[in-house]
Design an enzyme around this catalytic site. Structure first.
Site, PDB file in Angstrom:
ATOM      1  N   GLY A 173      11.628 -65.686  84.173  1.00 35.19           N
ATOM      2  CA  GLY A 173      11.914 -64.315  84.591  1.00 35.19           C
ATOM      3  C   GLY A 173      13.150 -64.187  85.457  1.00 35.19           C
ATOM      4  O   GLY A 173      14.043 -65.038  85.440  1.00 35.19           O
ATOM      5  N   HIS A 225      11.702 -26.707  63.015  1.00 35.47           N
ATOM      6  CA  HIS A 225      12.165 -25.657  63.918  1.00 35.47           C
ATOM      7  C   HIS A 225      10.986 -25.090  64.686  1.00 35.47           C
ATOM      8  O   HIS A 225       9.941 -24.864  64.100  1.00 35.47           O
ATOM      9  CB  HIS A 225      12.828 -24.551  63.095  1.00 35.47           C
ATOM     10  N   GLY A 247      21.070 -55.300  90.554  1.00 39.99           N
ATOM     11  CA  GLY A 247      20.866 -56.127  89.368  1.00 39.99           C
ATOM     12  C   GLY A 247      19.860 -57.234  89.634  1.00 39.99           C
ATOM     13  O   GLY A 247      19.325 -57.357  90.737  1.00 39.99           O
ATOM     14  N   LEU A 269      19.270 -45.878  89.650  1.00 41.29           N
ATOM     15  CA  LEU A 269      19.423 -44.465  89.305  1.00 41.29           C
ATOM     16  C   LEU A 269      18.061 -43.801  89.107  1.00 41.29           C
ATOM     17  O   LEU A 269      17.821 -42.683  89.573  1.00 41.29           O
ATOM     18  CB  LEU A 269      20.280 -44.330  88.045  1.00 41.29           C
TER      19      LEU A 269
END
Lengths: 471, 471
Positions: B145, B442, B265, B187
């Site tokens: 990992g 639609h 990161g 973010l």
């Protein structure tokens, strides 16, 4: 008598699509529309209903917020007058986007009147000022649309008995509502009203809702709809006006309501337009014989499209039909080869919560002995738990021989998106093993589709093959 | 020295996937995991972040309800302690679903300890009780990992400076937060906190956010993110502890905050595991040479998978790598042919609002001279207006020669679904004309994709061909 190359009857979705094509090729046309402008979809169909449903979804979602730590929404309420104003405001904008296509036409090319066939190429158009105009057209696009079915005696009961044609004109919504007919329109609006806090009773003569044919999906859908509203299947309703309320009787029970929404389906506008004069035999429903691939009415220069065909009222199919009708009409004028209508994979949706959606073949249409069924219940994976949307069921059908999808039915959160993906890979003739080789991002609802697809794979492939399929 | 056929190092997504495969074929294995159990995704990644994002989405949505006639939500607030409790409660359930695979193993097959390579087939495992065990394995799956990058000096600043490893342990959220690093994780969490009402400052050294490479998408994404939070690009941050706050300095400005989330990161857990003893040359980042199709480390019996490879931390890719690694490891044991990894179409997502998503090639990777670009802005169609989600932009890239999709980038409402559909038709090698022949219901957001696809078609096909493509 005025002569034109092309006359289009009806300025709805099919007619306007045909208009868009014809204008690129000739100015020698007329479009005739009776009554109001604006497509069924924009004016009284998909669009205003989606606005009301969005408001209902937003309001109902508030119930889920307490466990998330969101405070101060416990006493929220809906001002249905403001809600209905918003419905009409957005609707008017959507209608504006459709009427611009006829409003922008030169004088004389857009007639607001009722067209009646005098013969297979001749029309008489009755105009609002009492005059009429006769038109002879080399080709005619018959796109007169459909209207809600309303029993004559119910139409006499006053403004508390409405169809989708006038429902969105209501100033506000009352407390108690009955919805007669639980197809897509009745179920969407009925559940939306229930989620806005109204007391809603739904009554349906058939034994299912929203056209679901898979018994497992039907059972799940009924269970979920009954969280919000009463649902009575297999019974007919009778209405009686009592002072300021309507009494609805069905299956030995009666309900006193303030409003009745009649949603018993739509009938094509083919009556009273002189179809008996076009020289072809009509069937017992008054429908002319038509070629579903070219849309041509046999032995005539008339091409039919949209709801007028008696098909399901689905916008993209009406647009496709309008396009193929006018394309073939123009092709025969110029001796080009006639085109055929390559249908897209069938899609049907009810924008209920969760969405009810179907693609491809219905369960009831399958040859069961050669069909594998894969299933996914939304309480099995993580993301639905995060969303508090764990109620839902997807059932996928695959052909045991070709190992390709035949169709599927679902009641599912975000089903409107999931069903697109499935319809697309079905139309692209993708084998189940190859669908499983596509990416499924984590933690997305799409992972649920993979559960159902893996279940199919176990039925379609040998254990060794299943091991090789990237799971 | 204990001898086994297979040793798996790491019980995360890649290791557990390998475990699932190996258990079907042999009982002669051991899995070794250092520290806590539960995958990165379930414990500190996708799942807890999705819960917080869901709460933020629900809270922020309340701002849109007034125009819909929903009353009584104007003074809503978020109790972030309850919100964080919910995050941990759901996270613990998701973790429970992953640890059951190791918890259920017979004694001795699951070692909770740190494995260090003594040679390419020999491991020494340090156990919590201070003892150690040596293991010789015919094949080794290296799935250790990754961990968040945290500058050493920042780690000394106390509990107000966190990474995603401990962020979700916070009892509640303070008022002012800085997020250092605006990749997907920074973010997502930064915007979620901002939408929960926190004052959030985001700082990113690179010139983009969430890995976006298309300048138009980047511009739109920055505009939308800046509705919610401050975003500073191209600047490095410095931290200083002052009494009970942290001062963040970047680009000549400084901000006093209560919490710093470091999201710079993740690095693969390949250091301090004795890789220098496996007899292969490591590159300057300490990475061994590996075959990305078989996952084998050259010249060894070691197969690497998941975040340990240094690739993007994407669950379905880690699972795929775990499967291909163990499949090939077992194949070489039984002299079966070695398999190759057929990668799925790349998918990347940030679960921001709206979603940022990419599929296939990034804009920056395209050969621009042979690429057509089609675009859709969500304020162009009806459904986004109904949803009050008109902010979004999709850009699709197609090869001018093959007329097939190369990829696309978007910031879009429900982008998580739309990007699946696009990635799927791309992987199925569907020409743009044939994508346009698929059904688009639609009024669905999918109609927006059609706008972008039609724009591509106009660039890829002649006008006559475009007319023939059913629009």
């Amino acid at each position: 008598m005025r002569k034109v190359k092309v006359a289009i009857i009806g300025a709805g979705t099919a007619g306007l699509t045909a208009l868009g094509v014809v204008r690129k090729q000739t100015e020698d046309f007329v479009i005739i529309n009776e009554g109001w402008y604006g497509t069924t979809c924009a004016k009284v169909g998909c669009m205003p209903s989606k606005v009301l449903i969005q408001i209902a979804d937003d309001f109902d979602r508030l119930k889920k917020l307490s466990v998330e730590g969101i405070r101060g929404v416990e006493n929220a309420s809906v001002d249905t007058a403001t809600a209905m104003q918003r419905v009409r405001k957005l609707r008017d904008a959507f209608v504006g986007n459709t009427v611009k296509f006829t409003d922008s036409l030169p004088a004389g090319k857009n007639l607001n009147g009722k067209a009646v066939f005098l013969s297979k190429n001749q029309l008489e158009v009755s105009l609002p000022d009492g005059t009429s105009e006769q038109i002879e057209a080399e080709r005619i696009i018959l796109a007169t649309g459909s209207r809600p079915i309303m029993p004559t005696q119910w139409a006499q009961l006053g403004p508390q008995v409405v169809t989708s044609d006038n429902f969105f004109e209501l100033e506000s919504l009352p407390k108690r509502v009955a919805v007669i007919g639980l197809g897509v329109i009745g179920l969407e609006l009925g559940q939306a009203m229930a989620r806005l806090g109204l007391d809603v009773t739904g009554i349906e003569m058939a034994d299912t809702i929203a056209g679901i044919s898979d018994p497992s999906i039907k059972e799940k859908a009924l269970q979920l709809m009954r969280h919000d509203m009463q649902v009575h299947l297999g019974v007919a309703a009778q209405l009686e006006k009592l002072d300021d309320i309507i009494r609805v009787s069905a299956g030995g029970q009666s309900y006193e309501v303030d409003l009745v929404l009649v949603a018993m389906g739509r009938r094509p506008n083919l009556d009273n337009i002189g179809l008996e004069n076009i020289g072809v035999a009509l069937d017992e429903r008054g429908m002319p014989p038509m070629n579903p691939e070219t849309m041509q009415i046999a032995g005539t220069d008339i091409y039919i499209a949209g709801d007028a065909t008696g098909s399901k009222a689905i916008l993209h199919e009406a647009a496709d039909e309008g396009r193929i009708a006018i394309t073939n009409a123009l092709a025969t004028l110029s001796e080009k080869p006639v085109g055929h209508y390559a249908a897209r994979t069938p899609l049907a949706m009810a924008f209920t919560h969760p969405n009810i959606a179907c693609f491809g073949a219905r369960f009831s249409e399958l040859e069961q002995s050669n069909t594998a069924v894969g299933e996914f219940d939304f309480n099995e994976t993580g993301r639905p738990k995060v969303m508090q949307e764990t109620e839902g069921l997807v059932r996928l059908y695959a052909d045991k021989t070709t190992k390709k999808l035949l169709g599927g039915e679902m009641i599912a959160p975000r089903g409107e998106h999931l069903v697109h993906q499935l319809a697309w890979v079905m139309q692209l003739q993708t084998e189940v093993a190859d669908i499983l080789r596509l990416p499924f991002y984590h933690p997305n609802l799409e992972e649920g589709l993979r559960v159902a697809l893996r279940s199919l794979a176990k039925q379609l492939y040998s254990p060794a093959e299943v091991e090789l399929i990237s799971k």
